[in-house]
Design a protein around this motif. Structure first.
Motif, mmCIF file in Angstrom:
data_model
loop_
_atom_site.group_PDB
_atom_site.id
_atom_site.type_symbol
_atom_site.label_atom_id
_atom_site.label_comp_id
_atom_site.label_asym_id
_atom_site.label_seq_id
_atom_site.Cartn_x
_atom_site.Cartn_y
_atom_site.Cartn_z
ATOM 1 N N VAL A 132 0.843 -1.204 0.000
ATOM 2 C CA VAL A 132 0.000 0.000 0.000
ATOM 3 C C VAL A 132 0.881 1.260 0.000
ATOM 4 N N THR A 133 1.948 1.238 0.770
ATOM 5 C CA THR A 133 2.866 2.384 0.820
ATOM 6 C C THR A 133 3.498 2.624 -0.547
ATOM 7 N N GLY A 134 4.014 1.558 -1.153
ATOM 8 C CA GLY A 134 4.677 1.698 -2.452
ATOM 9 C C GLY A 134 3.739 2.215 -3.522
ATOM 10 N N VAL A 135 2.544 1.643 -3.578
ATOM 11 C CA VAL A 135 1.567 2.060 -4.589
ATOM 12 C C VAL A 135 1.151 3.517 -4.353
ATOM 13 N N SER A 136 0.923 3.883 -3.106
ATOM 14 C CA SER A 136 0.476 5.250 -2.795
ATOM 15 C C SER A 136 1.554 6.277 -3.142
ATOM 16 N N LEU A 137 2.802 5.954 -2.827
ATOM 17 C CA LEU A 137 3.896 6.896 -3.136
ATOM 18 C C LEU A 137 4.073 7.043 -4.645
ATOM 19 N N ARG A 162 4.405 -8.697 -10.205
ATOM 20 C CA ARG A 162 4.924 -8.280 -11.527
ATOM 21 C C ARG A 162 3.950 -8.577 -12.650
ATOM 22 N N THR A 163 3.020 -9.518 -12.410
ATOM 23 C CA THR A 163 2.002 -9.799 -13.436
ATOM 24 C C THR A 163 0.812 -8.831 -13.310
ATOM 25 N N GLY A 164 0.854 -7.955 -12.311
ATOM 26 C CA GLY A 164 -0.226 -6.976 -12.155
ATOM 27 C C GLY A 164 -1.355 -7.459 -11.263
ATOM 28 N N LYS A 165 -1.105 -8.531 -10.512
ATOM 29 C CA LYS A 165 -2.139 -9.065 -9.604
ATOM 30 C C LYS A 165 -1.721 -8.810 -8.164
ATOM 31 N N GLU A 202 -5.933 -1.539 -9.228
ATOM 32 C CA GLU A 202 -6.040 -0.547 -10.310
ATOM 33 C C GLU A 202 -4.903 0.471 -10.213
ATOM 34 N N LEU A 203 -4.664 0.973 -9.000
ATOM 35 C CA LEU A 203 -3.587 1.959 -8.819
ATOM 36 C C LEU A 203 -2.222 1.334 -9.090
ATOM 37 N N MET A 204 -2.052 0.083 -8.680
ATOM 38 C CA MET A 204 -0.766 -0.592 -8.885
ATOM 39 C C MET A 204 -0.490 -0.754 -10.378
ATOM 40 N N VAL A 205 -1.463 -1.276 -11.110
ATOM 41 C CA VAL A 205 -1.281 -1.516 -12.552
ATOM 42 C C VAL A 205 -1.030 -0.192 -13.271
ATOM 43 N N LYS A 206 -1.792 0.838 -12.906
ATOM 44 C CA LYS A 206 -1.636 2.159 -13.531
ATOM 45 C C LYS A 206 -0.212 2.687 -13.350
ATOM 46 N N ASN A 207 0.310 2.578 -12.142
ATOM 47 C CA ASN A 207 1.644 3.138 -11.868
ATOM 48 C C ASN A 207 2.775 2.271 -12.408
ATOM 49 N N MET A 208 2.533 0.959 -12.499
ATOM 50 C CA MET A 208 3.524 0.093 -13.173
ATOM 51 C C MET A 208 3.609 0.501 -14.650
ATOM 52 N N ILE A 246 -6.286 2.136 1.188
ATOM 53 C CA ILE A 246 -6.032 3.205 0.214
ATOM 54 C C ILE A 246 -6.647 4.510 0.710
ATOM 55 N N GLU A 247 -7.869 4.414 1.171
ATOM 56 C CA GLU A 247 -8.544 5.583 1.745
ATOM 57 C C GLU A 247 -7.721 6.136 2.920
ATOM 58 N N ASP A 248 -7.233 5.253 3.785
ATOM 59 C CA ASP A 248 -6.464 5.686 4.955
ATOM 60 C C ASP A 248 -5.125 6.310 4.541
ATOM 61 N N ALA A 249 -4.544 5.785 3.443
ATOM 62 C CA ALA A 249 -3.250 6.316 2.999
ATOM 63 C C ALA A 249 -3.396 7.734 2.459
ATOM 64 N N PHE A 250 -4.478 7.994 1.721
ATOM 65 C CA PHE A 250 -4.629 9.317 1.097
ATOM 66 C C PHE A 250 -5.391 10.305 1.974
ATOM 67 N N ARG A 251 -6.226 9.796 2.865
ATOM 68 C CA ARG A 251 -6.989 10.690 3.738
ATOM 69 C C ARG A 251 -6.878 10.205 5.179
#
Ligand SMILES: NC(=O)c1ccc[n+]([C@@H]2O[C@H](COP(=O)([O-])OP(=O)(O)OC[C@H]3O[C@@H](n4cnc5c(N)ncnc54)[C@H](O)[C@@H]3O)[C@@H](O)[C@H]2O)c1
Length: 168
Positions: free
Chosen positions: A14-19, A40-43, A53-59, A159-164
């Motif tokens: 969650v930290t990596g994806v959020s950053l 690495r396969t996006g799962k 969704e956020l992980m795949v987008k940022n990859m 995700i909600e907690d990470a951003f808000r």
């Protein structure tokens, strides 16, 4: 910034994806080969609304990368998050052996100044111990600072907690 995250469990992922989502270049490293292969396969490896969704987008944007290789993960990192597990010992205390292992790996790998951020939940005084471990194992003449960034995410709304987050 160029950021590395050690441990891709609940908190590390969650930290990596959020950053990455806020624009940083993030490399995540884990000792669990199967977990890294799956990521690495996006799962995603955990159930968390919105995370995949956020992980795949940022990859896809080239801002998020997963590896089992510390050299690759820490190359050029300015900030390194430790987010490995601290399982409860029999006497109820947190077992910090994985945190110490991560610190040794950092010390033997880095070639530039870094800030190490403790995300794992650890007892008071652990950062002093980790600073010592880092100093004892450093291979190069670099400056390492250790800071705390305690985690307050709740599984299921991470995700909600990470951003808000309701506390910093
Ligand atoms: N999960 C939560 O809701 C939550 C909330 C707040 C704080 N925390 C704390 O955050 C920390 C991490 O928790 P988690 O739930 O993400 O744990 P987790 O067990 O889900 O993940 C830990 C990851 O670290 C990896 N790892 C272990 N040693 C490693 C090493 N030397 N190098 C690289 N990777 C390594 C493991 O393979 C695993 O993937 C713990 O201290 C926990 O108490 C967790």
């Amino acid at each position: 910034m160029k950021i590395a995250v050690i441990g891709t469990g609940y908190v590390g992922l969650v930290t990596g994806v959020s950053l990455a989502e806020i624009g940083h270049h993030v490399r995540c490293v884990d000792v669990d080969v199967r977990k890294i292969e799956q990521l690495r396969t996006g799962k995603v490896t955990i159930w968390e609304p919105g995370l995949e969704e956020l992980m795949v987008k940022n990859m896809a944007k080239g801002r998020l990368y997963f590896t089992t290789d510390y050299e690759v993960a820490l190359e050029q990192a300015q900030v390194i998050y430790i987010a490995v597990g601290t399982p409860e010992s029999e006497d109820g205390s947190a077992n910090t052996q994985f945190v110490e292992q991560a610190a040794k790996q950092i010390a033997t790998t880095i070639r530039d100044d870094v800030v190490v951020v403790m995300k794992s939940t650890v007892p008071v005084g652990t950062n002093d111990r980790i600073y010592q471990v880092l100093q004892e194992h450093l291979k190069h003449n670099v400056r390492v600072d250790v800071v705390s960034n305690p985690e307050f995410l709740r599984e299921g709304s991470a995700i909600e907690d990470a951003f808000r987050g309701d506390r910093m």
